[in-house]
Scaffold this motif. Structure first.
Motif, PDB file in Angstrom:
ATOM      1  N   TYR A   1      -0.352  -1.261  -4.445  1.00  0.00           N
ATOM      2  CA  TYR A   1      -1.753  -0.948  -4.203  1.00  0.00           C
ATOM      3  C   TYR A   1      -1.905   0.565  -4.267  1.00  0.00           C
ATOM      4  O   TYR A   1      -1.339   1.294  -3.456  1.00  0.00           O
TER       5      TYR A   1
ATOM      6  N   ASP B   1       0.856  -1.189   0.000  1.00  0.00           N
ATOM      7  CA  ASP B   1       0.000   0.000   0.000  1.00  0.00           C
ATOM      8  C   ASP B   1       0.892   1.240   0.000  1.00  0.00           C
ATOM      9  O   ASP B   1       1.506   1.574   1.016  1.00  0.00           O
TER      10      ASP B   1
ATOM     11  N   SER C   1      -3.715   1.926   7.439  1.00  0.00           N
ATOM     12  CA  SER C   1      -3.179   1.285   6.244  1.00  0.00           C
ATOM     13  C   SER C   1      -2.041   0.345   6.599  1.00  0.00           C
ATOM     14  O   SER C   1      -1.637   0.239   7.763  1.00  0.00           O
TER      15      SER C   1
END
Length: 769
Positions: A389, A338, A345
């Motif tokens: 991501y 991410d 996150s």
């Protein structure tokens, strides 16, 4: 005299060696027969040069001027050599991708101005990538902060930009995902755009991955499986190219591994009907401990032939090194890092200031080159590479850092940023813009109130802005950096203003015994309400709004729900939160209303005293605001950021929803999965009786928590967090502090799946009774 002549001759020869080669009138010499992908690479070179210089390189060996010769060779996959000297340039490519990446390197090495092209005349580059997979998710869907407004032409430009820096794959998203079906900004229907993007990637010779979540509820039902096979097959059939499919085990999706793996075996057969060589990959995202064990048992016992590899992704409950050790060697590991979110996150900004968290939030424009390099170097050695991501272009800088490091993990981050700045903005910004990107990351280091560098960062960007050409001011990458520089500075100015207002209001409350409780409350209200009418640094705020409009016009970046149709505030709509309260004004308003209903003055004064002495633990006591890195002296952190950037083993600072909570409730210290959250006290009175007052908060209000002292003394069993959040108290047995020390450990219910969060403590008082 002779020595001086020799010196001049030496200097002249050195100058000749370092002189630039003028390519303004050069021509291209290419192999006679070019593949589709090689033809596209040559066209990329010609058109990217023409955009910047108005010069279009002619093709053919008979033309006058220096030659740029492109030829084929043999060697490692995707590798190339790039040499300059003797008045010419040569690229020797090991394969069609090597030609694409060699041309990309040439574009990065050239100095291009309108009407002029030069390059260093002493280049001798021989290179091939370290990691075979280097890609990014490019999801055309409403959830992203920009992509749903992109045209085919804009997608091609972005794909080309990424390829210049060594990206060799992109991951697409099918029309049905965990998202809305439509966006007011779509220029094409999702399936049609997916086809166009697959076609574009194929033209450049880049791999096409598809992120395909298994969204339906029950894949143990044959009818559900049949529906999924038909739905996925219809998508695969339409796509010109598919090289791999990645199915996340969760986020979204929630299917027991034995049913998920049975589904994917059948889906692989469907996939091969249309793309015979395409691969199937899966991640154990969001799995409980039981499901992860089941998944690993299937891999080790059955070792399915149809499965190509395993993906390490957000919400995998073990580290990438542990996953690699538990998965059979036959299955490669791919990373799905991410790079797009700043909080809540996989790799949050470490110890982010709460003022940024409540305004810039989760999907802000987030260049984090140093952090991303640290994450890359910690995690990639266990993988074959990555597809990141991403949910928009807010993470653009991070994409290019990952791509460059995927090619050469030893690359210097500043050199990557300089190349990025020179290529996208021009020679004059090579160092200044690169240093500016690093400065934006430094803006997020440590307490905002203590970070005077935020204003310096803005001054540096304002200097670039004043000197910029109209063309540069229209450049969306320049606009993004300016937006962040102005936004950061404005938030710091607001932080000072609202902190001062709250302190003045507290002074008014401290005088309540003299002025009377109701008069003190009225005065405090008037002071706090000034923030509603006054905007400090109004010019900076206005510039933020202008840049938001510019970014919508240039790349359809949706920085507001109302103005630009962002799907929600937490999806990058930072314009909508620019004036979010940075103090406890809303909480105080609620308390003032409650106190005003009390009929007795002494009761009102007692309630006011609780407010002004909120953090006072009393004589011999201790107070920690665990969400504030400057006020958590008893928090135990077992690893540093470089060694544990995902905070799988160490405590982290997290952020909940502010609502009308006190500011100290907005932040908390948390731990993930089954890792305990620990605190340690020393120097306690061994003869005293203590109690704790604690606020359990966080973004997972339904999680239960248990507290144990010194490894075995249960202070309370698994309890639900009070709703709404508020302090709760527990007595400590004397035996817990008899030795003058106290170790506390909180855990959530073990073995769960999901995002791993929920073991969260906002504040704690250790009170001597």
């Amino acid at each position: 005299m002779l020595r001086r002549s020799l010196l001049f001759a030496l200097l002249a020869s050195l100058g000749a060696l370092c002189a630039d080669l003028d390519l303004t009138n050069s021509h291209l010499v290419t192999p006679a027969a070019l593949s589709k992908q090689e033809t596209k690479a040559i066209e990329m070179l010609r058109s990217e040069v023409e955009k910047r210089t108005l010069i279009r390189f002619p093709l053919g060996g008979a033309a006058e001027g220096p030659a740029i010769s492109i030829s084929r060779a043999s060697g490692p996959a995707e590798g190339y050599s790039l040499k300059t000297g003797g008045g010419s340039v040569s690229i020797s490519a090991n394969d069609p991708r090597g030609m694409l990446f060699g041309i990309g390197r040439l574009l990065c090495e050239m100095h291009m101005r309108r009407g002029q092209i030069t390059i260093a005349d002493n280049l001798n580059i021989l290179t091939a990538p370290k990691y075979p997979l280097r890609g990014h998710q490019l999801g055309y869907r409403p959830k992203t902060n920009s992509y749903d407004g992109w045209s085919v032409a804009l997608w091609e430009q972005y794909i080309r930009d990424l390829a210049v820096f060594g990206t060799n794959a992109a991951e697409l998203i099918p029309p049905r995902s965990d998202d809305a079906r439509d966006s007011p900004l779509f220029p094409l229907p999702p399936m049609q755009m997916m086809v166009e993007m697959s076609r574009l990637l194929d033209e450049y010779g880049l791999d096409v991955w598809v992120w395909y979540p298994a969204l339906d509820k029950d894949y143990s039902d044959p009818k559900t499986v049949e529906f999924a096979l038909n739905e996925w097959g219809a998508v695969f059939q339409k796509l010109p190219r598919v090289d791999a499919v990645f199915v996340p085990g969760g986020d979204p999706g929630h299917t027991q591994p034995k049913f998920l793996m049975a589904l994917l075996e059948k889906e692989t057969q469907v996939l091969h009907r249309y793309h015979p060589k395409a691969q199937m990959w899966v991640s154990p995202q969001g799995f409980t401990e039981e499901w992860l064990d089941e998944f690993l048992e299937i891999l080790n016992r059955e070792q399915p032939e149809w499965l190509s590899g395993v993906v390490f992704a957000p919400q995998v409950r073990i580290s990438i090194a542990e996953l690699r050790a538990k998965v059979p060697k036959r299955y490669p590991i791919r990373h799905y890092p991410d790079i797009t979110h700043s909080l809540q996150s996989q790799y949050p900004v470490p110890d982010w200031d709460v003022a940024y968290a409540v305004t810039e939030a989760r999907e802000v424009i987030n260049p984090r080159p140093i952090d991303e390099a640290a994450i890359f170097r910690r995690t990639q050695p266990n993988t074959i590479g990555f597809l990141t991501y991403s949910e928009g272009c807010n993470d653009d800088v991070n994409k290019f850092v990952w791509s460059a490091l995927g090619w050469n993990p030893e690359a210097n981050v500043l050199d990557i940023l300089r190349q990025y700045s020179r290529y996208f903005l021009g020679d004059e910004y090579e160092d200044s813009f690169a240093q500016g990107l690093l400065a934006l990351e430094r803006n997020w280091r440590g307490p905002l109130a203590a970070n005077a560098g935020v204003y310096t960062t803005l001054a540096q960007f304002q200097s670039m802005e004043r000197a910029s050409s109209p063309e540069t001011r229209l450049n969306w990458r320049f606009q993004q950096a300016l937006y962040r520089a102005y936004y950061d500075a404005y938030i710091r100015r607001r932080l000072f203003s609202e902190t001062a207002l709250e302190e003045s209001a507290m002074d008014a409350l401290r005088a309540a015994k003299t002025t009377g409780s109701l008069a003190a409350i009225q005065r405090a209200r008037e002071i706090l309400d000034r923030s509603l009418a006054e905007h400090p640094a109004e010019t900076w705020r206005g510039r933020v709004f202008e840049l938001a409009e510019a970014l919508f016009q240039s790349i359809r970046m949706q920085l507001s729900v109302e103005k630009y149709k962002a799907i929600s505030v937490d999806r990058g709509a930072t314009l909508d939160t620019i004036d979010a309260p940075l103090n406890s004004r809303k909480w105080l308003e609620t308390r003032f209303a409650e106190i005003g209903k009390l009929e007795i003055e002494t009761d009102r004064l007692a309630a006011i005293d609780e407010i002004v002495n909120w953090t006072n633990p009393g004589p011999g006591g201790f107070y920690d605001d665990l969400g504030d890195p400057a006020a958590q002296p008893h928090l135990v952190r077992s690893a540093d950021y470089v060694s544990d950037p995902a905070f799988l083993q160490s405590a982290y600072v997290g952020f909940g929803t502010p609502r009308s909570y006190r500011k100290s409730f907005w932040t908390y210290a948390g731990s993930l999965n089954d890792e305990p959250l620990r605190m340690r006290y020393t120097g306690l009175d061994p003869l005293a009786q203590y109690k704790i007052r604690v606020v359990y908060a966080g973004d997972s209000p339904r999680q239960k928590m248990r507290l144990v002292a010194n490894g075995g003394i249960e202070i309370h069993p698994f309890l639900e967090k009070p709703a709404p959040y508020r302090p709760v108290e527990f007595d400590l047995p004397r035996e817990a502090t008899r030795k003058g020390e106290l170790n506390l450990a909180w855990t959530r219910v073990p073995g769960q799946g999901g995002n791993g969060r929920g073991c969260d403590v906002a504040e704690i008082w250790l009170i001597k009774k």
